[in-house]
Structures are given as structure tokens and as C-alpha cells.
Design a protein around this motif. Sequence first.
Motif, PDB file in Angstrom:
ATOM      1  N   LYS A  32       0.817  -1.224   0.000  1.00 22.30           N
ATOM      2  CA  LYS A  32       0.000   0.000   0.000  1.00 22.30           C
ATOM      3  C   LYS A  32       0.846   1.267   0.000  1.00 22.30           C
ATOM      4  O   LYS A  32       0.305   2.359   0.178  1.00 22.30           O
ATOM      5  CB  LYS A  32      -0.948   0.003   1.194  1.00 22.30           C
ATOM      6  N   TYR A  33       2.145   1.122  -0.215  1.00 21.07           N
ATOM      7  CA  TYR A  33       3.035   2.277  -0.173  1.00 21.07           C
ATOM      8  C   TYR A  33       3.695   2.509  -1.532  1.00 21.07           C
ATOM      9  O   TYR A  33       3.970   1.566  -2.270  1.00 21.07           O
ATOM     10  CB  TYR A  33       4.125   2.071   0.890  1.00 21.07           C
ATOM     11  N   ASP A  34       3.959   3.782  -1.834  1.00 24.39           N
ATOM     12  CA  ASP A  34       4.727   4.098  -3.045  1.00 24.39           C
ATOM     13  C   ASP A  34       6.196   3.762  -2.848  1.00 24.39           C
ATOM     14  O   ASP A  34       6.905   3.470  -3.813  1.00 24.39           O
ATOM     15  CB  ASP A  34       4.573   5.580  -3.399  1.00 24.39           C
ATOM     16  N   TYR A  35       6.640   3.816  -1.602  1.00 28.25           N
ATOM     17  CA  TYR A  35       8.009   3.387  -1.287  1.00 28.25           C
ATOM     18  C   TYR A  35       8.014   2.805   0.113  1.00 28.25           C
ATOM     19  O   TYR A  35       7.317   3.289   1.020  1.00 28.25           O
ATOM     20  CB  TYR A  35       8.994   4.555  -1.348  1.00 28.25           C
ATOM     21  N   LEU A  36       8.808   1.747   0.293  1.00 25.86           N
ATOM     22  CA  LEU A  36       9.004   1.119   1.592  1.00 25.86           C
ATOM     23  C   LEU A  36      10.455   0.676   1.667  1.00 25.86           C
ATOM     24  O   LEU A  36      10.929  -0.045   0.787  1.00 25.86           O
ATOM     25  CB  LEU A  36       8.076  -0.089   1.755  1.00 25.86           C
ATOM     26  N   ASN A  67       4.070   7.830   0.778  1.00 24.95           N
ATOM     27  CA  ASN A  67       3.124   7.828  -0.330  1.00 24.95           C
ATOM     28  C   ASN A  67       3.165   9.191  -1.007  1.00 24.95           C
ATOM     29  O   ASN A  67       3.430  10.214  -0.368  1.00 24.95           O
ATOM     30  CB  ASN A  67       1.707   7.501   0.145  1.00 24.95           C
ATOM     31  N   GLY A  68       2.930   9.181  -2.322  1.00 28.82           N
ATOM     32  CA  GLY A  68       3.087  10.401  -3.104  1.00 28.82           C
ATOM     33  C   GLY A  68       4.530  10.660  -3.480  1.00 28.82           C
ATOM     34  O   GLY A  68       4.836  11.629  -4.178  1.00 28.82           O
ATOM     35  N   CYS A  69       5.417   9.785  -3.062  1.00 28.14           N
ATOM     36  CA  CYS A  69       6.854   9.961  -3.311  1.00 28.14           C
ATOM     37  C   CYS A  69       7.285   9.206  -4.570  1.00 28.14           C
ATOM     38  O   CYS A  69       6.614   8.279  -5.013  1.00 28.14           O
ATOM     39  CB  CYS A  69       7.666   9.494  -2.104  1.00 28.14           C
ATOM     40  N   TYR A  70       8.411   9.600  -5.113  1.00 23.49           N
ATOM     41  CA  TYR A  70       8.947   8.939  -6.300  1.00 23.49           C
ATOM     42  C   TYR A  70      10.441   9.243  -6.399  1.00 23.49           C
ATOM     43  O   TYR A  70      10.951  10.198  -5.784  1.00 23.49           O
ATOM     44  CB  TYR A  70       8.235   9.411  -7.568  1.00 23.49           C
ATOM     45  N   PHE A  71      11.132   8.422  -7.174  1.00 26.92           N
ATOM     46  CA  PHE A  71      12.559   8.637  -7.417  1.00 26.92           C
ATOM     47  C   PHE A  71      12.717   9.571  -8.612  1.00 26.92           C
ATOM     48  O   PHE A  71      12.284   9.252  -9.715  1.00 26.92           O
ATOM     49  CB  PHE A  71      13.276   7.307  -7.666  1.00 26.92           C
ATOM     50  N   ASP A  72      13.319  10.721  -8.382  1.00 26.80           N
ATOM     51  CA  ASP A  72      13.492  11.740  -9.428  1.00 26.80           C
ATOM     52  C   ASP A  72      14.760  11.438 -10.231  1.00 26.80           C
ATOM     53  O   ASP A  72      15.854  11.871  -9.879  1.00 26.80           O
ATOM     54  CB  ASP A  72      13.566  13.129  -8.802  1.00 26.80           C
ATOM     55  N   ARG A  73      14.586  10.692 -11.322  1.00 19.57           N
ATOM     56  CA  ARG A  73      15.733  10.282 -12.126  1.00 19.57           C
ATOM     57  C   ARG A  73      16.251  11.405 -13.027  1.00 19.57           C
ATOM     58  O   ARG A  73      17.310  11.266 -13.643  1.00 19.57           O
ATOM     59  CB  ARG A  73      15.378   9.046 -12.946  1.00 19.57           C
ATOM     60  N   SER A  74      15.522  12.510 -13.112  1.00 21.19           N
ATOM     61  CA  SER A  74      16.011  13.644 -13.897  1.00 21.19           C
ATOM     62  C   SER A  74      17.196  14.320 -13.213  1.00 21.19           C
ATOM     63  O   SER A  74      17.992  15.000 -13.862  1.00 21.19           O
ATOM     64  CB  SER A  74      14.883  14.664 -14.107  1.00 21.19           C
ATOM     65  N   LYS A  75      17.307  14.133 -11.918  1.00 21.17           N
ATOM     66  CA  LYS A  75      18.399  14.750 -11.164  1.00 21.17           C
ATOM     67  C   LYS A  75      19.623  13.841 -11.090  1.00 21.17           C
ATOM     68  O   LYS A  75      20.749  14.310 -11.070  1.00 21.17           O
ATOM     69  CB  LYS A  75      17.921  15.104  -9.757  1.00 21.17           C
ATOM     70  N   ALA A  97       7.163  13.234  -1.065  1.00 16.94           N
ATOM     71  CA  ALA A  97       6.338  12.506  -0.095  1.00 16.94           C
ATOM     72  C   ALA A  97       5.223  13.385   0.463  1.00 16.94           C
ATOM     73  O   ALA A  97       5.466  14.484   0.944  1.00 16.94           O
ATOM     74  CB  ALA A  97       7.210  11.992   1.043  1.00 16.94           C
ATOM     75  N   LYS A  98       3.992  12.894   0.376  1.00 14.89           N
ATOM     76  CA  LYS A  98       2.849  13.596   0.953  1.00 14.89           C
ATOM     77  C   LYS A  98       2.535  13.058   2.347  1.00 14.89           C
ATOM     78  O   LYS A  98       2.100  13.799   3.227  1.00 14.89           O
ATOM     79  CB  LYS A  98       1.646  13.460   0.038  1.00 14.89           C
TER      80      LYS A  98
END
Length: 299
Positions: free
Chosen positions: A124-128, A140-148, A158-159
Amino acid sequence: MKIIFLSLLLLGSNLFSQRQKLLYKKINDSTFSVINENNIEIVPPFTTLITYNDKEEIKDNIIYIADAKNWENYYVDREGNYLFDAYMYDNGPDYERERSLRYKDKNGKVGLADPDGNILIAAKYDYLSFQNFGFSYYCNGCYFDRSKDSEHPPLVGAKTFGYVDRLGKEIQTNKKKNHPKDYAVEGGRFIPYQRVYTDYEMKILNMLQKYSKRINQMNISEGTDLVFEIITRPNPTHPYYFIKLYRKERDSTFSTDSDDAVGFSFLADEKGNLFINHLEHKDKVFTYTIIPLEDWFKP
């Protein structure tokens, strides 16, 4: 040297004698299937970049399938039933840490399972994060920013976020350190120490603690402060205490390695005998065996 095969860790002797023997069957250099000892197909042929030996025995309770043709990575049980998608980490499936591994559902949410395929934390998580010292970070609401940074992208956006224990229970952090093993996290806060032991379990841990100097010598890490923690207790299918070694860091954190890293995972039976997972090369295959701890120290 007395050797006890690792499969005894995974299954009690009664259950082990009853479960079917499984093997990889080589069809060509890039195509394999999984069969039982009666040559009955358990997993149909799949194309993979992983190389197995023909008739290589499968001792794990869950089987990782890397299907290169369909770009799928998932686990099945020993009957061939789909369990869940693999969480990919460092160009492969997630490492086992503290007898757990991360997985994904079909929507890409992340959860935690044990090496038998039992769900510990629902996806149930975007990242664990992997389990370390009894807890995981989630968001949740988080993501890996590969543009950086494409190789080591930062986790952003993360929210909601927090910490959960092995079974997904939310952990409330403290403003101050109340126990010598409270774990420092961001914001100057601390994760409360998660373990509670019986007197007998403390006796086992104290026995291991007495070997700290010799273990450090074997791990080429002399001078490091070590602590030992029981991760799982004996049960009908896992007849050992599973114990992890942690290095005590200066910033009130504790670090370890994956469960298959030799010198970081230990075992104890209910009589208090100590063992270690040992990597052995035999018949062109690396396999883990359980040997008495004293044998590991021998030249």
C-alpha cells in the motif's frame, strides 16, 4: 566438519521430508522450466538472462522468475502458483533483510513478505525501505526523481510518510533517546527500540556477544562495536532462532547486511547451540550450509 544443510532452516525435518523436490530444467541456454523429481512441470518454460545448471535443485520456499521475454519479474510458490511481483533493487530482486523482502502488487505499490511468501505488510506504499533494526520507512506520493540523478535518484515528493514495524504497525518516534538502542532518524527524533526478550533469549544473545572480537576478526572489521538481535523465533517449520549482527554507528544508528552475507546472520537451536550460514562451493554450485559457529572460526 559437521554440516547441517540450510534447508533445515527453512523447513522442519518432518515437513521437509514431505515436500517435493524441485529442479530447474534447461531447455536451451536462455530458456528454463521448473520440474519436480518425477519430471512433472511446475513452472512452464520461461526465457531469462539468469543462468541455471540443468537439474539444479531449488531449495527456496518461493521461486523468483525473471521472464525476459515478457519483461516480468515475479515469485511463485513451490506449487507454481503466482505470489506477487518482485521489487527490483540493484539490478535484481530485493535482498532478504531480517527474514523479509519487499514485493510489489500489480498497481506498483510496495509491501513486505517473508521468505515463505507470507505477507507481512500489505502492498500500500509508493516506497518502503527494507527492514533494518526492526522497522521500515514508508512514504506515499513519493517517487525517485531520475532527472536529477539517473544512477542514484533522490526520493522526493512525499505527501505522507512514517515508520512501521515488521507487521506494518505504525511506530511513533520520540523527541529524545530513552534506550541505548533507540535509533536516530531524521528531524532529531528516535525510533524506540523494538525488541523484547525472555531471560533465555538474552542468554543466547550474551553468548554471541562474547564472540564479538572473533567475529570482527572473521569479518575484517576489528574494533567495531557489535550488537546481536533475534529476528525470528523457532516454530514448527523454522527450528532455529534467526539472529542478525549489527554494527553500532556513532550517530545512534545500527547497520547490517543482507541475510545471505556470511558473518552477519547467526542461528541458535533451542538448546543454545550456535551456528552460522556458510557459503560452500560444491559441484560448480554455491550453496549455503549451516555449520557450528566454532567450526567457522577454524583456519
